[in-house]
Design an enzyme around this catalytic site. Structure first.
Site, PDB file in Angstrom:
ATOM      1  CE  LYS A   1      -4.660   3.079  12.643  1.00 35.37           C
ATOM      2  NZ  LYS A   1      -5.135   2.386  11.406  1.00 35.37           N
TER       3      LYS A   1
ATOM      4  CE1 TYR B   1      -2.092   1.931  14.819  1.00 38.57           C
ATOM      5  CE2 TYR B   1      -3.132   2.774  16.804  1.00 38.57           C
ATOM      6  CZ  TYR B   1      -3.153   1.947  15.699  1.00 38.57           C
ATOM      7  OH  TYR B   1      -4.250   1.134  15.482  1.00 38.57           O
TER       8      TYR B   1
ATOM      9  CB  SER C   1      -7.375   2.999  16.083  1.00 39.89           C
ATOM     10  OG  SER C   1      -7.175   2.692  17.455  1.00 39.89           O
TER      11      SER C   1
ATOM     12  CB  ALA D   1      -0.093  11.497  14.654  1.00 41.34           C
TER      13      ALA D   1
ATOM     14  CG  ASN E   1      -7.683  -3.834   8.080  1.00 44.43           C
ATOM     15  OD1 ASN E   1      -8.067  -3.496   9.196  1.00 44.43           O
ATOM     16  ND2 ASN E   1      -6.865  -4.879   7.886  1.00 44.43           N
TER      17      ASN E   1
ATOM     18  CB  VAL F   1      -0.977   0.021   1.199  1.00 43.28           C
ATOM     19  CG1 VAL F   1      -1.958  -1.135   1.123  1.00 43.28           C
ATOM     20  CG2 VAL F   1      -0.227   0.035   2.533  1.00 43.28           C
TER      21      VAL F   1
END
Length: 351
Positions: A163, A159, A146, A161, A94, A68
């Site tokens: 989300k 992480y 999340s 930031a 995802n 991705v």
């Protein structure tokens, strides 16, 4: 017009990050409901194992390797699905990673990799998916964020930031994509048993299995709702925490995580938190007295309702919010879950 909800006859479901965790479980869930599911990840062997596991299900799984973080790769992946397997009716974006980023050991790698996969990886998939859906006039996209995106947490600078950015992105795109016939949804799960959370060294409240999370997502995908968030209790508590002033938010999170990132056990004896108007701004002007105390006639509802809600929401994780309000005469106090001996007129927000 009702939002578009993809059914098996509409085309293919595309799931990224499908080699493990929620993505894998969701692929099996939807294949079991008769969908043709295209799965993408970097681990070819794991995707082949997933395909073999679904061989007896009503639907089917097709494997398309891809990274991705490579925009051109995702352009080719979407084109391959469209021309070889059918229209991408539903895309579940995802793919994600978790790399701790702490203030005492900041480095570029954690941020660069987290943003490359969690944020730019979604954009790389979103752009070609929207282009094809717009040409058809319909489609459905689910962006997996999340609850960590609701507010800052220790170790989550990178992480969290990414989300939080995904939450904002999905909210913003909803305005335009809705007019194009594309139904966008935001998935905000709490703790789920995955290879990512297996690295955590603290207790995770209300943790779900990957299958339970997949069931919740699958149910949400069949609804017209924008927000698919679960488990409900954890989501409510996380959202309520962000209504607190920052001074109290930081103290509460530190209390929940304890020293060294170890979370306090659920069911532990609640610690009262005494609040007054020096630390929580109520909307009623009558509360802003020169003494900065609460309890003038008309303030009771402003105090009572929000803090009953906070106390109810936080009690499962060992915190009880308490309010003391003063009014003439000063010995008249409204107490919520706190003994008279604890009432101190000039108390500040302390744990």
């Amino acid at each position: 017009m009702s939002p578009f909800i993809a059914r098996p006859e509409h085309g293919v479901v595309w799931i990224t990050g499908a080699s493990s965790g929620m993505g894998r479980a969701l692929a099996l869930k939807l294949a079991g409901e008769g969908y043709k599911v295209a799965v993408t990840a970097r681990s070819h062997d794991k995707l082949l194992a997933l395909q073999a596991e679904a061989s007896e299900l009503p639907g089917s799984i097709v494997v398309l390797d891809g990274d991705v973080t490579e925009a051109e790769d995702m352009e080719h992946t979407v084109a391959a699905i469209e021309y070889q397997h059918g229209a991408v009716a539903l895309a579940v974006l995802n793919a994600g990673i978790y790399l701790p980023a702490r203030g005492e050991d900041l480095n570029h790698e954690a941020f660069d990799r987290s943003f490359a996969v969690n944020l730019h990886g979604v954009v790389n998939c979103l752009v070609p998916a929207v282009r094809h859906m717009r040409a058809r006039g319909y489609g459905q996209i689910a962006i997996v964020s999340s609850v960590a995106g609701y507010g800052g947490l220790p170790g989550g600078a990178a992480y969290g930031a990414t989300k939080a950015a995904l939450i904002n992105m999905a909210e913003s795109l909803n305005f335009e994509l809705d007019r194009l016939g594309i139904h966008i949804q935001l998935v905000t799960p709490g703790y789920v048993e995955t290879p990512l959370t297996a690295k955590n060294k603290f207790a995770m409240p209300d943790i779900l299995s990957a299958k339970e999370a997949a069931d919740a997502i699958a149910a949400g995908l069949k609804s017209s709702a924008f927000d698919i968030s679960f488990p409900r209790g954890l989501v409510y508590r996380a959202r309520l925490l962000k209504l607190l002033p920052y001074s109290l938010y930081f103290r509460t999170v530190r209390y929940l995580l304890g020293n060294g990132g170890k979370q306090r056990s659920v069911g532990a004896r609640p610690t009262p938190i005494l609040l007054n108007s020096t630390c929580f701004p109520f909307p009623s002007d009558t509360c802003a007295s020169s003494t900065r105390r609460l309890g003038v006639t008309g303030c009771d509802d402003a105090i009572d309702r929000p803090f009953h809600l906070f106390s109810y929401a936080m009690s499962p994780v060992g915190i009880k919010y308490s309010v003391a309000s003063w009014g003439p005469p000063h010995d008249r106090a409204f107490r919520h879950g706190i003994s008279p001996a604890t009432l101190v007129r000039k108390s500040r927000c302390v744990l």
